[in-house]
Design an enzyme around this catalytic site. Structure first.
Site, PDB file in Angstrom:
ATOM      1  N   ASP A 177      -2.304  -1.508  -3.903  1.00  0.00           N
ATOM      2  CA  ASP A 177      -2.678  -0.144  -4.270  1.00  0.00           C
ATOM      3  C   ASP A 177      -1.402   0.682  -4.329  1.00  0.00           C
ATOM      4  O   ASP A 177      -0.867   1.081  -3.295  1.00  0.00           O
ATOM      5  CB  ASP A 177      -3.657   0.393  -3.219  1.00  0.00           C
ATOM      6  CG  ASP A 177      -4.053   1.839  -3.482  1.00  0.00           C
ATOM      7  OD1 ASP A 177      -3.653   2.399  -4.526  1.00  0.00           O
ATOM      8  OD2 ASP A 177      -4.770   2.403  -2.626  1.00  0.00           O
ATOM      9  N   TYR A 181       0.865  -1.175   0.000  1.00  0.00           N
ATOM     10  CA  TYR A 181       0.000   0.000   0.000  1.00  0.00           C
ATOM     11  C   TYR A 181       0.902   1.225   0.000  1.00  0.00           C
ATOM     12  O   TYR A 181       1.397   1.656   1.037  1.00  0.00           O
ATOM     13  CB  TYR A 181      -0.919  -0.006   1.222  1.00  0.00           C
ATOM     14  CG  TYR A 181      -1.801   1.217   1.353  1.00  0.00           C
ATOM     15  CD1 TYR A 181      -2.458   1.743   0.251  1.00  0.00           C
ATOM     16  CD2 TYR A 181      -1.975   1.841   2.584  1.00  0.00           C
ATOM     17  CE1 TYR A 181      -3.267   2.864   0.375  1.00  0.00           C
ATOM     18  CE2 TYR A 181      -2.786   2.961   2.714  1.00  0.00           C
ATOM     19  CZ  TYR A 181      -3.430   3.471   1.610  1.00  0.00           C
ATOM     20  OH  TYR A 181      -4.219   4.582   1.719  1.00  0.00           O
ATOM     21  N   HIS A 184     -12.331   0.974  -4.113  1.00  0.00           N
ATOM     22  CA  HIS A 184     -11.540   0.207  -5.078  1.00  0.00           C
ATOM     23  C   HIS A 184     -12.324  -1.044  -5.477  1.00  0.00           C
ATOM     24  O   HIS A 184     -13.211  -1.492  -4.757  1.00  0.00           O
ATOM     25  CB  HIS A 184     -10.209  -0.239  -4.468  1.00  0.00           C
ATOM     26  CG  HIS A 184      -9.252   0.861  -4.182  1.00  0.00           C
ATOM     27  ND1 HIS A 184      -8.101   1.059  -4.901  1.00  0.00           N
ATOM     28  CD2 HIS A 184      -9.273   1.840  -3.232  1.00  0.00           C
ATOM     29  CE1 HIS A 184      -7.448   2.105  -4.413  1.00  0.00           C
ATOM     30  NE2 HIS A 184      -8.142   2.594  -3.397  1.00  0.00           N
TER      31      HIS A 184
END
Length: 281
Positions: A169, A125, A272
């Site tokens: 991500d 992330y 998302h």
């Protein structure tokens, strides 16, 4: 082997909004989760049928990454490594809860077994950043750390070590192909800056493969994130910022990829959508 990566935007909220139904229908063998924002016990309770390892952020309610494998599947959790920085050099505000690296073993080997990993996965992330603020400095500092670790993982795989999948991500697009509104955002907003993009492109130039893009080289998107503001989701004004990045031999086993975009705004359980890729044995 089906591997899914998704920023859950808080696993408790995702569970309330319908994440379990997606897990049941998609049935990933491996899930890589970001922005979990929960401790290991809480997250595990919301992932029935899976064995998981979680790295929460030291700041409660922020970041957090997880790796989960099916309890009845062919893989088991092995050694976990927390953070992209070398041990003893961590920068908590930069790295905490943002890089979880786990060796996956053949099922039956058990946690802590000495057997050679079948695969190493990373749930990542990366910072979103904000131009002109300390958040952007943290993003670039983290990207520098990631660059070094990616080089080491690629070299290890090339030297006979396990294949590697880094997914999550990444909060950076690569080109106009990855964002609906390229011109008004390019070099004006975090995630679309050439300096950020250069970090990702250096990985792919060195041999890493952007798996979803390799399977759909001409496709616009498919997008994996839509702003909560306005009509971005309804108009499909999205960004492709969730990736599966693989070493070459693993990428060569990728058979298909899809984004599990909700049928409607009301049916979303995160901002998302999961990126799901099937790999052959």
């Amino acid at each position: 082997m089906r591997i899914a990566t998704v920023n859950v935007n808080g696993i408790r909220a995702a569970a309330r909004k319908g994440m379990a139904a997606w897990i049941e229908s998609s049935a990933p063998d491996v899930m890589l989760l970001q922005e979990v924002r929960a401790d290991e016990e809480t997250a595990a309770a919301l992932l029935p049928g899976y064995t998981s390892v979680v790295w929460p952020c030291r700041i409660k309610g922020r970041a957090g990454t997880a790796v989960a494998v099916r309890e009845d599947g062919s893989l088991a959790l092995g050694e976990a490594r927390y953070g992209v920085a070398a041990p003893g050099t961590e920068e908590p505000d930069v790295d905490s809860g943002r890089w979880l690296e786990v060796d996956l073993l053949p099922s039956g080997a058990g946690e802590g077994a000495k057997e050679e990993p079948a695969l190493t996965v990373v749930s990542a992330y990366l910072h979103s950043g904000q131009l002109g603020t300390e958040k952007m400095d943290q993003k670039y500092a983290h990207l520098d750390l990631v660059d070094a670790r990616m080089a080491a993982l690629l070299a290890r795989a090339a030297d006979g070590g396990p294949q590697v999948l880094m997914a999550g991500d990444l909060n950076v697009v690569r080109s106009a192909q990855d964002i609906k509104n390229w011109k008004p955002n390019h070099n004006k907003i975090a995630g679309v800056m050439d300096e950020e993009i250069a970090h990702l492109e250096s990985w792919f130039a060195s041999g890493w493969i952007d798996v979803a893009r390799s399977l759909a080289p001409e496709e616009q998107g498919p997008y994996t994130w839509w702003s909560q503001r306005g009509q971005a989701f309804d108009n499909n004004a999205g960004w492709r910022i969730d990736y599966q990045v693989a070493t070459p031999a693993l990428a060569g086993r990728a058979a298909s990829a899809r984004v599990d975009r909700a049928a409607s705004y009301a049916e979303r359980w995160s901002d998302h959508a999961p990126l799901v890729i099937d790999y052959t044995d």
